[in-house]
Design a protein around this motif. Structure first.
Motif, PDB file in Angstrom:
ATOM      1  N   ARG A  16      -7.162 -16.818 -17.216  1.00  0.00           N
ATOM      2  CA  ARG A  16      -8.609 -16.848 -17.502  1.00  0.00           C
ATOM      3  C   ARG A  16      -9.180 -15.435 -17.570  1.00  0.00           C
ATOM      4  NH1 ARG A  16      -8.251 -20.945 -19.800  1.00  0.00           N
ATOM      5  NH2 ARG A  16     -10.481 -21.338 -19.827  1.00  0.00           N
TER       6      ARG A  16
ATOM      7  N   ASP B 185     -15.799 -20.601 -18.471  1.00  0.00           N
ATOM      8  CA  ASP B 185     -14.969 -19.404 -18.392  1.00  0.00           C
ATOM      9  C   ASP B 185     -14.204 -19.153 -19.681  1.00  0.00           C
ATOM     10  OD1 ASP B 185     -13.086 -21.349 -18.254  1.00  0.00           O
ATOM     11  OD2 ASP B 185     -12.027 -20.532 -16.520  1.00  0.00           O
ATOM     12  N   TYR B 186     -14.583 -19.839 -20.771  1.00  0.00           N
ATOM     13  CA  TYR B 186     -13.957 -19.504 -22.054  1.00  0.00           C
ATOM     14  C   TYR B 186     -15.011 -19.532 -23.144  1.00  0.00           C
ATOM     15  CZ  TYR B 186     -13.934 -24.511 -23.209  1.00  0.00           C
ATOM     16  OH  TYR B 186     -14.297 -25.797 -23.469  1.00  0.00           O
TER      17      TYR B 186
ATOM     18  N   CYS C 266      -4.665 -16.943 -21.380  1.00  0.00           N
ATOM     19  CA  CYS C 266      -5.371 -18.215 -21.210  1.00  0.00           C
ATOM     20  C   CYS C 266      -5.235 -18.737 -19.786  1.00  0.00           C
ATOM     21  CB  CYS C 266      -4.834 -19.232 -22.200  1.00  0.00           C
ATOM     22  SG  CYS C 266      -5.500 -20.877 -21.955  1.00  0.00           S
TER      23      CYS C 266
ATOM     24  N   TYR D 154     -12.299 -14.660 -22.183  1.00  0.00           N
ATOM     25  CA  TYR D 154     -12.275 -15.562 -21.028  1.00  0.00           C
ATOM     26  C   TYR D 154     -13.151 -14.977 -19.918  1.00  0.00           C
ATOM     27  CZ  TYR D 154      -8.327 -17.863 -23.249  1.00  0.00           C
ATOM     28  OH  TYR D 154      -7.536 -18.539 -24.122  1.00  0.00           O
ATOM     29  N   SER D 155     -13.752 -15.869 -19.136  1.00  0.00           N
ATOM     30  CA  SER D 155     -14.554 -15.478 -17.963  1.00  0.00           C
ATOM     31  C   SER D 155     -15.597 -14.421 -18.310  1.00  0.00           C
ATOM     32  CB  SER D 155     -13.645 -14.947 -16.843  1.00  0.00           C
ATOM     33  OG  SER D 155     -12.678 -15.894 -16.510  1.00  0.00           O
TER      34      SER D 155
END
Lengths: 598, 218
Positions: free
Chosen positions: A302, A569-570, A299, A561-562
């Motif tokens: 990212r 980005d999530y 997390c 993520y990303s």
């Protein structure tokens, strides 16, 4: 016993009327409240264990010097006459420090707190499978803790045969001078075993049966995976310990001779039983931290976790291999060298899944958009310290080296690198990361970073030199190393270590202050302060009774993520994938996993 | 976020294990029970291999015929438990109550016979305690050389004693289920309690068959 409770548990959908104070805060069946109860209970025992550590290090750092003033008057002459710790009391200190830390601090803080908090919220369930059994699982802990604490106040003092309670030392008070204390120690751990088993069967059932639609096995967040595997270990290892403890209790009380050599009993059998439980226990104490750290690192970098499947497979294989390595604690017990060799091989094999995990964490961090906030700092510290602890573990896994360092401070250094550097920093990562969800407020970042930096520094100052002490031959449970001429030169190093420990323990006051202060004064967190993907963060902070307003549906894994196609980005697990229909309108497609049997 | 919205939450969980929670929970609990008995049986195996002189031939000290009858009784109680469950599956309340009562009575008889057996064995000097052990064997006058050794007694009482405790707990749980059945708590559609206690009961029965073999017959 548990069958009757199982039958009385309520049937899934919770009643949502206003609960009385007692039902809400004391005898609560809500998994989030039980998590908080475990958190406060575990932290109190952690503080107690830390206080005992300070006493131990006072003796080693300043042998023969009276305790400083506020402590001096606390202890009666049977423990520390004139403030000087007696050898018998020192044995109790060492035993009880380990017992409280392992059974009453780390286990509740990992499985108890985060098993309860994370499992239902991460898999999309409204509560545990058996809320009342869950409540019983918590309330057994203070009972066991009370029995354990009481042993300090009985004649002869608390148990002094080490946390391993090796027979025949533990079978009779003749050897340690502790009669009642040892019995209370056994009773307390037998009682506590029920707590672990009830918790574990709840976790296993909940993860298998209560996942939200779309939450396939390989969409389960790694923290839940790690606790699921830990729950299996608890479920299968704790009864072994309970059996052994009961037999040892009979040896002490009614005079059987299971482990007493004078009656043809086998003291070595106790070691086998203890470590057959004890080695899975080691993974019970580290696997959850691995799960928390995976969650935090993905997390806060990212980035999708590197090698999600290999992470799961590595944890499962650690869980399996943990059952066939117990003999590496017993190389010195006169075991057949061929058997010893077998244990060397199985133990070294565990380095493979551990290394896979370590490289995966580094692969996740690699070129990530890293946010250096407190949870991430603790998580990265976990990885670093776990590498040191893991490498020193290989020394012990190898029988020829172990014969030299067995029962020296090298072992103390190793186990504190995995249990403090590993587990405790993992717990700090977990608490700082999920605190906003538990209490609705953020912990203070500045204080958090200060706490982290000082802890990391003092921790290494305290424990790294212990490797050196061990290699030079200082014994693991020695009361006063100065009684041997060849250890006298180590006194300055021992004093340095003690001062570092005092600083490390004092630093935890910052954490305690931050924890309590942020309860009221912290910044309001909102639902998803870390912009994380798991279902947990779709709920309000703190989540209401019943958790989710409606059954969430899961569309993807927890670490998207990303993603290159998205602005954000999530990508929360429950956000429907948007596709553009022929008329340009946005339609959502159900996933194949939703089809029953699909 | 109204509370009403929560109660309407419709649970259709993942098709995981196609069993309901209580049954799965009981299975998982029984696995941990397996490990508990493993620790006791493992202790017995290791001590017996290390000290074969502490054991005697089967039947010299222990009353095998009596326990064989007791074993038969316990197996019968598994049959009556199955009949109880089969009855409620067909909605037969009277059958459920009758067969539950039969199971309770047989289970209690088993524990009672075990108590009588313990009493007789202790009278013959076959106890668990190191200093008091002086087993003279069945039917002997109360003197003579000691047969076997204290490890025999200790492992015997540990294994059969903890099993007996499990049967006793099972009987109390069955009494609880029986009282509930008198109140009509179980129906064709709601028989989880009967099935779950049945699982436990069959497990305890199975463990006894194992223990009878290794403790009395080998």
């Amino acid at each position: 016993m548990s069958t009757t409770t199982a039958m009385e548990t309520h049937t899934g959908t919770a009643e949502h009327h206003e609960l009385s104070f007692i039902r809400k805060y004391i005898f609560s069946t809500d998994h989030k409240m039980i998590a908080k109860q475990f958190l406060f209970g575990g932290l109190m025992f952690l503080a107690l264990g830390g206080a005992l550590a300070v006493m131990i290090r006072w003796q080693l750092g300043f042998p023969g010097r009276p305790l400083p003033m506020p402590l001096r008057i606390l202890f009666p002459d049977t423990m520390a006459p004139g403030g000087i710790i007696l050898p018998e009391f020192y044995n109790s200190l060492v035993t009880m420090h380990a017992t409280f830390m392992v059974f009453f601090a780390l286990m509740p803080l990992m499985a108890g707190v985060f098993g309860n908090l994370l499992i239902p919220l991460q898999i999309g369930a409204e509560d545990m499978a058996f809320p009342r059994i869950n409540m019983a699982s918590f309330w057994i802990m203070p009972v066991a803790g009370f029995i354990m604490l009481a042993s300090f106040f009985v004649e002869g003092g608390a148990a002094g045969a080490g946390w391993t309670s090796y027979a025949p030392l533990s079978t009779s008070g003749e050897w340690t001078g502790v009669y009642m204390g040892q019995i209370l120690w056994l009773v307390s751990l037998i009682v506590l075993g029920f707590s672990s088993i009830l918790g574990a069967l709840n976790y296993v059932t909940t993860v298998i049966n209560m996942r939200a639609p779309g939450m396939t096995w390989f969409r389960i967040p790694l923290a839940t995976w790690s606790i699921f595997i830990t729950a299996w270990l608890l479920l299968l290892a704790i009864p072994i310990l309970t059996g052994g403890l009961l037999l040892l209790l009979f040896d002490q009380t009614i005079g059987t001779a299971f482990f007493r050599p004078e009656g043809s009993g086998e003291p070595l059998l106790w070691q086998h039983i203890f470590w057959f439980f004890g080695h899975p226990e080691v993974y019970i104490l580290i696997l959850p931290a691995m799960g928390f750290v995976s969650e935090v690192i993905a997390c806060r970098s990212r980035k999708p976790i590197f090698g999600y499947h290999s992470m799961v497979v590595a944890m499962v294989s650690i869980g399996f291999l943990g059952w066939v390595v117990w003999g590496h604690h017993m190389f010195q017990s006169g075991m057949n060298p061929l058997l010893g060799m077998t244990f060397v091989v199985t133990t070294v094999v565990i380095a493979v899944p551990s290394a896979i995990k370590t490289f995966n964490w580094m692969g996740t961090l690699w070129r990530g958009n890293i946010h250096f906030d407190t949870p991430l700092l603790h998580a990265v510290a976990f990885v670093a310290l776990f590498i040191i602890g893991g490498l020193s573990g290989i020394f012990m896994a190898s029988a020829p080296v172990d014969i030299y360092i067995h029962d020296t401070y090298f072992i103390v250094a190793h186990l504190h690198y995995v249990l403090v550097g590993g587990s405790l920093f993992g717990i700090f990562a977990g608490i700082t990361f999920w605190y906003p969800k538990m209490f609705g407020r953020m912990m203070n970042e500045g204080l958090g970073k200060v706490h982290f930096a000082l802890s990391f520094l003092f921790y290494n100052m305290a424990f790294f030199p212990m490797h050196n002490l061990g290699v030079q031959g200082m014994m693991r449970r020695i009361y006063d190393p100065n009684q041997y001429e060849f250890l006298q030169g180590l006194q300055p190093l021992n004093t340095f270590i003690s001062i570092s420990i005092f600083l490390f323990v004092s630093t935890q006051m910052i954490f305690a202050f931050n924890f309590l202060w942020s309860l009221r004064e912290g910044k309001v967190a909102g639902n998803n302060p870390w912009k994380s993907n798991t279902l947990l963060w779709t709920t309000p902070s703190p989540p209401p009774h019943g958790n989710f307003p409606e059954m969430p549906t899961v569309y993807r894994g927890p670490y998207e993520y990303s993603h290159p196609d998205r602005e954000e980005d999530y990508w929360p697990q429950d956000e429907p994938p948007a596709t553009t229909g022929s008329g340009g309108e946005t339609v959502t497609t159900p996933t194949p996993e939703l089809v029953p049997g699909g | 976020m109204s509370d009403a919205a929560v109660t309407t939450m419709d649970r259709k969980p993942m098709p995981g294990m196609m069993v309901y929670n209580k049954k799965l929970g009981m299975w998982v609990f029984l696995l941990s029970e397996v490990m508990f008995f493993t620790s006791l049986i493992g202790t017995y195996v290791i001590l017996r291999f290390a000290h074969p002189d502490h054991w005697t031939d089967p039947g010299v000290v222990l009353n095998v015929p009596l326990t064989a009858v007791n074993t038969f009784l316990l197996i019968c109680s598994s049959v009556t438990m199955v009949k109880a469950f089969a009855s409620i599956q067909q909605g037969n309340q009277k059958g459920l109550q009758m067969w539950l009562l039969a199971t309770i009575l047989i289970g209690a008889t088993f524990v009672g016979v075990q108590a009588i057996e313990y009493n007789a064995l202790l009278g013959e000097g076959f106890g668990p305690v190191l200093d008091l052990y002086h087993a003279v064997g069945r039917g002997n006058p109360h003197e003579g050389p000691s047969l076997g050794g204290p490890l025999y007694g200790a492992t015997f009482y540990a294994m059969t004693g903890f099993h007996g405790a499990h049967v006793t707990i099972g009987v109390f749980c069955l009494i609880f289920v029986y009282i509930r059945s008198l109140q009509g708590a179980y129906t064709q559609d709601s028989l989880e309690g009967v099935e779950v206690i049945g699982l436990y009961w069959h497990f305890v029965d199975l463990v006894w068959i194992l223990l009878f073999t290794i403790v009395y017959l080998i």
